[in-house]
Design an enzyme around this catalytic site. Structure first.
Site, PDB file in Angstrom:
ATOM      1  N   PRO A  10       0.794  -1.239   0.000  1.00  0.00           N
ATOM      2  CA  PRO A  10       0.000   0.000   0.000  1.00  0.00           C
ATOM      3  C   PRO A  10       0.821   1.281   0.000  1.00  0.00           C
ATOM      4  O   PRO A  10       0.297   2.351  -0.315  1.00  0.00           O
ATOM      5  CB  PRO A  10      -0.829  -0.120   1.289  1.00  0.00           C
ATOM      6  CG  PRO A  10      -0.045  -1.036   2.171  1.00  0.00           C
ATOM      7  CD  PRO A  10       0.628  -2.007   1.250  1.00  0.00           C
ATOM      8  N   ASP A 216      17.298 -18.489 -20.055  1.00  0.00           N
ATOM      9  CA  ASP A 216      18.389 -19.249 -20.678  1.00  0.00           C
ATOM     10  C   ASP A 216      19.001 -20.310 -19.773  1.00  0.00           C
ATOM     11  O   ASP A 216      19.928 -21.015 -20.158  1.00  0.00           O
ATOM     12  CB  ASP A 216      19.493 -18.303 -21.175  1.00  0.00           C
ATOM     13  CG  ASP A 216      20.172 -17.525 -20.048  1.00  0.00           C
ATOM     14  OD1 ASP A 216      19.771 -17.702 -18.875  1.00  0.00           O
ATOM     15  OD2 ASP A 216      21.100 -16.746 -20.337  1.00  0.00           O
ATOM     16  N   GLU A 273      16.536  -6.777  -1.350  1.00  0.00           N
ATOM     17  CA  GLU A 273      16.183  -7.023   0.043  1.00  0.00           C
ATOM     18  C   GLU A 273      17.318  -7.740   0.757  1.00  0.00           C
ATOM     19  O   GLU A 273      18.114  -8.449   0.128  1.00  0.00           O
ATOM     20  CB  GLU A 273      14.908  -7.881   0.119  1.00  0.00           C
ATOM     21  CG  GLU A 273      13.698  -7.257  -0.545  1.00  0.00           C
ATOM     22  CD  GLU A 273      13.263  -5.978   0.134  1.00  0.00           C
ATOM     23  OE1 GLU A 273      13.082  -5.981   1.368  1.00  0.00           O
ATOM     24  OE2 GLU A 273      13.106  -4.955  -0.576  1.00  0.00           O
TER      25      GLU A 273
END
Length: 294
Positions: A10, A216, A273
């Site tokens: 949000p 690939d 992250e």
């Protein structure tokens, strides 16, 4: 009727998804999807919600937010042999995966890509028990992406990363010892930057791994050995055009798996992250997820 679960951040993109949620849900319903949505309250909630959507046999899971939201959703889906198809509504700061897939920047147009129904199978990277869809990286400069506060990114956009980089400027060029092992051989050196890429676009650089292909079955490995700040800035300029991989100061190769070792405690960046510590094996899972694309 097919079912779609929309998982959204949000606060992403100056609350872009929240403001357009009603239109997005209407568009998906008109395309024949029974659609429900979930707003992530905190970190890693998107992963758990994606896992539950896979358990409940949703046909499609849509990640709406930045690369961090997509990373969490991928981690919620990737442990399943036949996960739901993945849709992406790019609403983050850099949107690296969306760039690589050539998705529209406008989330309404990106929603049209999902309703059109065309998809492609893509590889997924794995490190220990964590998955990554776009990039794994280590080095002081990579810590900028996950240390920039989410609220700051909401307010400032990409400028949040620049602000964090200025704060860490004195340590960005500090090297670390790195040892790599692949089926082709071993390599060891003092290193500034280590990148394992699954797509061409990394950290806002649209050609950081210019030979990378999401389908690939290979990981593209880029290493910048110890150098001075002047050389690092020069390489960054070359990287904007994808010309850095021909420079003798850069190591660049492809492999399907790689063992990494370092005596230092070093943070690992997975899709922007924090992904734990850098030490272990990276591998590729070929054609592991089906993603809607233009």
């Amino acid at each position: 009727m097919k079912r779609a679960r929309l998982i959204y951040n949000p606060t992403a993109g100056r609350e872009m998804v929240s403001k357009q949620l009603s239109r997005l849900l209407t568009k998906l319903e008109q395309a024949g999807y029974e659609t429900s949505c979930y707003a992530t309250p905190d970190r890693w909630a998107a992963a758990e919600e994606a896992r539950q959507a896979a358990e409940r046999k949703f046909d499609v899971v849509i990640a709406a937010g930045g690369d961090g939201t997509i990373h969490e959703v991928v981690n919620g889906l990737a442990s399943y042999e036949q996960p739901p198809k993945l849709g992406i509504l790019p609403a983050g700061t850099t949107n690296d995966l969306a760039r690589a897939l050539r998705l529209p920047r406008d989330i309404q147009d990106a929603c049209d890509v999902i309703t059109t129904g065309r998809s492609t199978s893509v590889d997924v990277g794995k490190f220990g028990d964590r998955y990554f869809i776009n990039v794994a990286a280590a080095g002081r400069i990579t810590e900028v992406t996950y240390e920039a506060p989410s609220r700051l990114k909401t307010v400032m956009g990409p400028l949040a990363y620049y602000a964090k980089a200025i704060e860490k400027l004195g340590t960005l060029h500090k090297p670390f010892p790195l040892r790599l092992k692949t089926a082709q051989g071993e390599w060891e050196a003092e290193t500034l930057l280590f990148v394992v890429a699954n797509s061409v676009s990394v950290g806002g650089f649209e050609r950081l791994a210019p030979a990378a292909n999401l389908s690939d079955g290979l990981l593209d490995v880029l290493v910048v050995p110890k150098t001075n700040m002047s050389d690092l800035l020069q390489l960054a300029t070359l990287a904007m055009k994808g010309e850095h991989v021909r420079d003798s100061r850069v190591v660049y190769f492809q492999t399907d798996q790689i063992e990494v070792d370092t005596p230092e405690t070093l943070k690992l960046n997975l899709d922007g992250e924090h992904g734990g510590e850098l030490m272990g094996r990276f591998e590729i899972l070929p054609h592991h997820l089906e993603i809607f694309c233009p």
